[in-house]
Design a protein around this motif. Sequence first.
Motif, PDB file in Angstrom:
ATOM      1  N   PRO A  12       8.888 -57.837  75.299  1.00 59.65           N
ATOM      2  CA  PRO A  12       9.743 -56.646  75.215  1.00 59.65           C
ATOM      3  C   PRO A  12      10.861 -56.860  74.200  1.00 59.65           C
ATOM      4  CG  PRO A  12      10.356 -57.935  77.119  1.00 59.65           C
ATOM      5  CD  PRO A  12       9.140 -58.604  76.509  1.00 59.65           C
ATOM      6  N   GLU A  74       3.920 -48.627  74.766  1.00 61.29           N
ATOM      7  CA  GLU A  74       5.172 -48.570  75.508  1.00 61.29           C
ATOM      8  C   GLU A  74       5.044 -49.374  76.798  1.00 61.29           C
ATOM      9  OE1 GLU A  74       8.573 -45.345  76.770  1.00 61.29           O
ATOM     10  OE2 GLU A  74       6.479 -44.683  76.863  1.00 61.29           O
ATOM     11  N   LEU A  75       6.050 -50.215  77.052  1.00 58.50           N
ATOM     12  CA  LEU A  75       6.131 -50.920  78.327  1.00 58.50           C
ATOM     13  C   LEU A  75       7.118 -50.170  79.202  1.00 58.50           C
ATOM     14  CD1 LEU A  75       6.360 -54.691  77.297  1.00 58.50           C
ATOM     15  CD2 LEU A  75       4.337 -53.379  77.978  1.00 58.50           C
ATOM     16  N   ILE A  76       6.683 -49.856  80.415  1.00 60.94           N
ATOM     17  CA  ILE A  76       7.530 -49.159  81.372  1.00 60.94           C
ATOM     18  C   ILE A  76       7.692 -50.089  82.580  1.00 60.94           C
ATOM     19  CG2 ILE A  76       7.808 -47.113  82.820  1.00 60.94           C
ATOM     20  CD1 ILE A  76       5.827 -45.703  80.809  1.00 60.94           C
ATOM     21  N   ASP A  78       9.300 -50.957  86.147  1.00 62.08           N
ATOM     22  CA  ASP A  78       9.749 -50.120  87.252  1.00 62.08           C
ATOM     23  C   ASP A  78       9.692 -50.882  88.566  1.00 62.08           C
ATOM     24  OD1 ASP A  78      10.500 -47.973  88.806  1.00 62.08           O
ATOM     25  OD2 ASP A  78       8.495 -47.111  88.852  1.00 62.08           O
ATOM     26  N   VAL A  92       5.123 -53.596  85.848  1.00 61.59           N
ATOM     27  CA  VAL A  92       4.951 -52.902  84.571  1.00 61.59           C
ATOM     28  C   VAL A  92       3.876 -51.844  84.789  1.00 61.59           C
ATOM     29  CG1 VAL A  92       4.306 -53.129  82.140  1.00 61.59           C
ATOM     30  CG2 VAL A  92       5.609 -54.962  83.263  1.00 61.59           C
ATOM     31  N   THR A  95      -0.199 -48.244  82.288  1.00 59.25           N
ATOM     32  CA  THR A  95      -0.508 -47.003  81.575  1.00 59.25           C
ATOM     33  C   THR A  95      -1.888 -47.098  80.929  1.00 59.25           C
ATOM     34  OG1 THR A  95       0.507 -47.825  79.547  1.00 59.25           O
ATOM     35  CG2 THR A  95       1.938 -46.593  81.066  1.00 59.25           C
ATOM     36  N   ALA A 152      14.689 -50.721  86.163  1.00 59.80           N
ATOM     37  CA  ALA A 152      13.983 -49.735  85.342  1.00 59.80           C
ATOM     38  C   ALA A 152      14.370 -49.951  83.888  1.00 59.80           C
ATOM     39  CB  ALA A 152      14.347 -48.318  85.777  1.00 59.80           C
ATOM     40  N   ARG A 154      12.410 -49.421  79.658  1.00 59.89           N
ATOM     41  CA  ARG A 154      11.202 -49.121  78.881  1.00 59.89           C
ATOM     42  C   ARG A 154      11.480 -49.425  77.428  1.00 59.89           C
ATOM     43  NH1 ARG A 154       9.986 -43.391  81.019  1.00 59.89           N
ATOM     44  NH2 ARG A 154       8.122 -43.622  79.787  1.00 59.89           N
ATOM     45  N   CYS A 155      10.415 -49.797  76.717  1.00 61.16           N
ATOM     46  CA  CYS A 155      10.542 -50.062  75.289  1.00 61.16           C
ATOM     47  C   CYS A 155       9.162 -49.991  74.647  1.00 61.16           C
ATOM     48  CB  CYS A 155      11.173 -51.436  75.026  1.00 61.16           C
ATOM     49  SG  CYS A 155      10.136 -52.840  75.465  1.00 61.16           S
ATOM     50  N   TRP A 156       9.165 -49.745  73.361  1.00 62.08           N
ATOM     51  CA  TRP A 156       7.935 -49.786  72.581  1.00 62.08           C
ATOM     52  C   TRP A 156       7.770 -51.193  72.023  1.00 62.08           C
ATOM     53  CZ3 TRP A 156       4.106 -46.275  72.112  1.00 62.08           C
ATOM     54  CH2 TRP A 156       4.356 -44.997  72.629  1.00 62.08           C
ATOM     55  N   CYS A 185       4.992 -42.886  68.317  1.00 61.67           N
ATOM     56  CA  CYS A 185       5.977 -43.757  68.939  1.00 61.67           C
ATOM     57  C   CYS A 185       7.221 -43.710  68.083  1.00 61.67           C
ATOM     58  CB  CYS A 185       5.460 -45.182  69.115  1.00 61.67           C
ATOM     59  SG  CYS A 185       5.231 -46.100  67.587  1.00 61.67           S
TER      60      CYS A 185
END
Length: 186
Positions: A12, A74-76, A78, A92, A95, A152, A154-156, A185
């Motif tokens: 990340p 994208e990493l989300i 949570d 993670v 997705t 929480a 998120r990032c590309w 993106c």
Amino acid sequence: MKRRHYFIALLPDAKIQEQVTRLKQYCCDRYQSQAALRSPPHVTLYPPFWWPDAGVGDLEQALEAFSHQAAPVELILDGFAAFPPRVIYIHVAPTPALKTLQADLVKAVAQPLNLPPTQRHPFTPHMTIAFRDLTKENFHHAWADFQEQSFAARCWVSHLTLLVHNGRRWQIHREFLLRNLAHDCP
């Protein structure tokens, strides 16, 4: 023939790495689990495998070719989750883009190069904060601590990362730019 230990991951951005490293340090200080501090915060796409030094060029070439057709993802992140009785991690989101990237990496790189099959479980994207040296007793205390907390971010991610073990810790060997910009993106 000299061989070294490698794995393939997504790292990340620096801000999230800093936050996750603080959580790893907390687990080290509070629950005596320091193993997670031996690698940068990451999402493993292909777990550790042994590879001969003489074949590293082939591995890098395969990853370079793959990265030309793969898109940034994208990493989300949570919340927290666990693999009892030893692992606590940041969840993670699995997705479709992340699952596809991992599956395509296996098909395009791992299978053609005959990378040793080390995947014992289905792909479950996660960012480990405590594992291996976390005792079962400390796991229960740590999990009670983390299960109610929120996290929480998120990032590309625009690079695949090949990490190598130097005998003491995992370090970045090389990064590969994900070049397929057909997907939107930032």
